[in-house]
Design an enzyme around this catalytic site. Structure first.
Site, PDB file in Angstrom:
ATOM      1  CG  MET A  89      -1.904  -1.217   1.127  1.00 11.97           C
ATOM      2  SD  MET A  89      -3.465  -0.976   1.971  1.00 11.97           S
ATOM      3  CE  MET A  89      -2.914  -0.777   3.639  1.00 11.97           C
ATOM      4  CB  SER A 121       4.363  -0.645  10.464  1.00 17.93           C
ATOM      5  OG  SER A 121       3.084  -0.167  10.094  1.00 17.93           O
ATOM      6  N   GLY A 137       4.911 -10.075   4.104  1.00 12.60           N
ATOM      7  CA  GLY A 137       5.735  -9.971   5.316  1.00 12.60           C
ATOM      8  C   GLY A 137       5.099 -10.686   6.499  1.00 12.60           C
ATOM      9  CE1 TYR A 169       4.912   8.611   3.531  1.00 18.73           C
ATOM     10  CE2 TYR A 169       5.645   7.362   5.436  1.00 18.73           C
ATOM     11  CZ  TYR A 169       5.517   8.561   4.768  1.00 18.73           C
ATOM     12  OH  TYR A 169       6.034   9.701   5.327  1.00 18.73           O
ATOM     13  CD  GLN A 190      -1.903  -8.746   4.621  1.00 11.71           C
ATOM     14  OE1 GLN A 190      -2.733  -7.857   4.680  1.00 11.71           O
ATOM     15  NE2 GLN A 190      -0.649  -8.517   4.245  1.00 11.71           N
ATOM     16  CG  HIS A 209       8.663   0.234   5.843  1.00  8.27           C
ATOM     17  ND1 HIS A 209       8.961  -1.101   5.932  1.00  8.27           N
ATOM     18  CD2 HIS A 209       7.316   0.324   5.999  1.00  8.27           C
ATOM     19  CE1 HIS A 209       7.865  -1.786   6.164  1.00  8.27           C
ATOM     20  NE2 HIS A 209       6.836  -0.949   6.192  1.00  8.27           N
ATOM     21  CG  HIS A 222       7.231  -2.072   1.927  1.00 10.11           C
ATOM     22  ND1 HIS A 222       7.049  -0.945   2.690  1.00 10.11           N
ATOM     23  CD2 HIS A 222       6.033  -2.715   1.923  1.00 10.11           C
ATOM     24  CE1 HIS A 222       5.796  -0.891   3.120  1.00 10.11           C
ATOM     25  NE2 HIS A 222       5.160  -1.958   2.679  1.00 10.11           N
TER      26      HIS A 222
HETATM   27  O1  PAF Z   1      -0.098  -5.760   3.648  1.00  9.82           O
HETATM   28  C1  PAF Z   1      -0.516  -4.857   2.902  1.00  9.82           C
HETATM   29  O2  PAF Z   1       0.175  -3.862   2.627  1.00  9.82           O
HETATM   30  C2  PAF Z   1      -1.928  -4.974   2.332  1.00  9.82           C
HETATM   31  O3  PAF Z   1      -2.794  -5.586   3.228  1.00  9.82           O
HETATM   32  C3  PAF Z   1      -1.965  -5.679   0.963  1.00  9.82           C
HETATM   33  C4  PAF Z   1      -1.508  -7.126   1.069  1.00  9.82           C
HETATM   34  C5  PAF Z   1      -1.089  -4.936  -0.029  1.00  9.82           C
HETATM   35  C6  PAF Z   1      -3.404  -5.699   0.423  1.00  9.82           C
HETATM   36  O4  PAF Z   1      -3.890  -4.411   0.270  1.00  9.82           O
END
Ligand code: PAF
Length: 307
Positions: A30, A185, A147, A32, A153, A34, A37
């Site tokens: 999503m 985060s 992650g 932004y 998730q 860091h 990522h």
């Molecule tokens: O973990 C995230 O950044 C979000 O939940 C994802 C997997 C990109 C779905 O919008």
């Protein structure tokens, strides 16, 4: 790096890549971005020939319109970072393409979404699985990287991929941490300096429970008490949940075995932070001195200017 906004173009590039005998690795985000990522991008690079990163702030997974509009965004810095990391394709679809007018389909995983974040964020995981299913159909990757910080998730996505036979392998990236142990985060950017200075207590609390596990404690209530005591040394936290769960069922257990995960969500001012550890692994890392120093100093280093 190609910047792609059209869904049809993304699908076409993916098809071409695969018919050239190359594999596609995908990191959905999503934005932004860091260092956490970045480590997922590196994992995608190790797992596939062509790396695609998506940036899409998914409205359907936020519980409050305010949280969605406050979610930090910085496309320019993200784009420069991904270019520098050698990403092949940055996919930034428009909301109207992800959710075409009249979109009426939702993907929901039951059971695994009942506890932890699912219990406190109604509809959140349905938003996540719906958008991840859509993104997998748009990017058509061989490998998708998520992650471990978002522990529930990744388990929910794994189950969806298995149940609906998506032809993709899910790869898990370890939680990337700041020097004081705070899990990286995008939301950390919204902590004030004073809140940031104490935020590492979440990891210290999980480590306190892991240390108790290492000393032979297995009762979930005692392990939770060890973590709670450490967290409550910092009066500013409001604990949303603190649980010991079975990682496959995402259901609370009374006694921790070697696979048990302690997961926590806690509010620090307006920011909700989540984290988790496998207690046995963390106990081992603590005994070997290989865990991130829970007592290390906070750092305010950031990829984004002004944060
Ligand atoms: O973990 C995230 O950044 C979000 O939940 C994802 C997997 C990109 C779905 O919008």
């Amino acid at each position: 790096m190609k910047v792609v906004r059209s869904v049809a173009k993304m699908q076409e590039l993916s098809r071409q890549t695969r018919s050239a005998g190359l594999t596609v690795g995908f990191v959905p985000t999503m934005g932004y971005l860091h260092d956490g990522h970045v480590s997922l991008v590196h994992l995608a690079r190790e797992s596939a020939n062509v790396v695609v990163v998506s940036i899409f702030v998914n409205p359907t997974q936020f519980n409050a319109a305010e949280d969605f509009s406050n979610y930090p965004r910085d496309e320019k810095t993200d784009e420069a970072l991904l270019e520098e990391e050698g990403v092949d394709i940055l996919f930034m679809p428009d909301a109207a393409d992800v959710y075409p007018p009249g979109a009426a389909t939702r993907v929901a995983v039951s059971g695994l979404t009942d506890a932890l974040c699912g219990a406190f964020r109604p509809g959140h995981f349905e938003g996540v699985t719906t958008v991840v299913a859509a993104l997998l159909n748009m990017v058509q990757p061989d490998v998708a990287v998520f992650g471990r910080k978002d522990f529930q998730q990744i388990q929910v996505v794994r189950r969806m991929v298995r149940d609906l036979h998506f032809p993709v392998t899910i790869v898990e990236g370890t939680t990337s941490r700041e020097r004081d142990g705070l899990a990286r985060s995008s939301r950390n950017a919204r902590l004030s300096p004073a809140q940031r200075a104490v935020a590492g207590a979440i990891y210290a609390a999980l480590s306190a429970a892991a240390a108790a596990y290492g000393r032979g404690e297995r009762t979930a209530s005692a392990l939770k008490e060890a973590a709670r005591r450490r967290l409550e040394q910092t009066a500013d936290f409001r604990i949303e949940y603190l649980e010991v769960v079975d990682p496959d069922a995402i259901a609370a257990v009374d006694a921790a075995d070697e696979r048990a995960v302690m997961a926590v969500a806690a509010w620090l001012g307006p920011v909700r932070l989540i984290d988790n550890v496998t207690l046995a692994e963390q106990a081992l890392a603590l005994s070997e001195g290989t865990s991130t120093a829970a007592s290390g100093a906070a750092t305010s280093e950031s990829i984004h200017p002004g944060v």
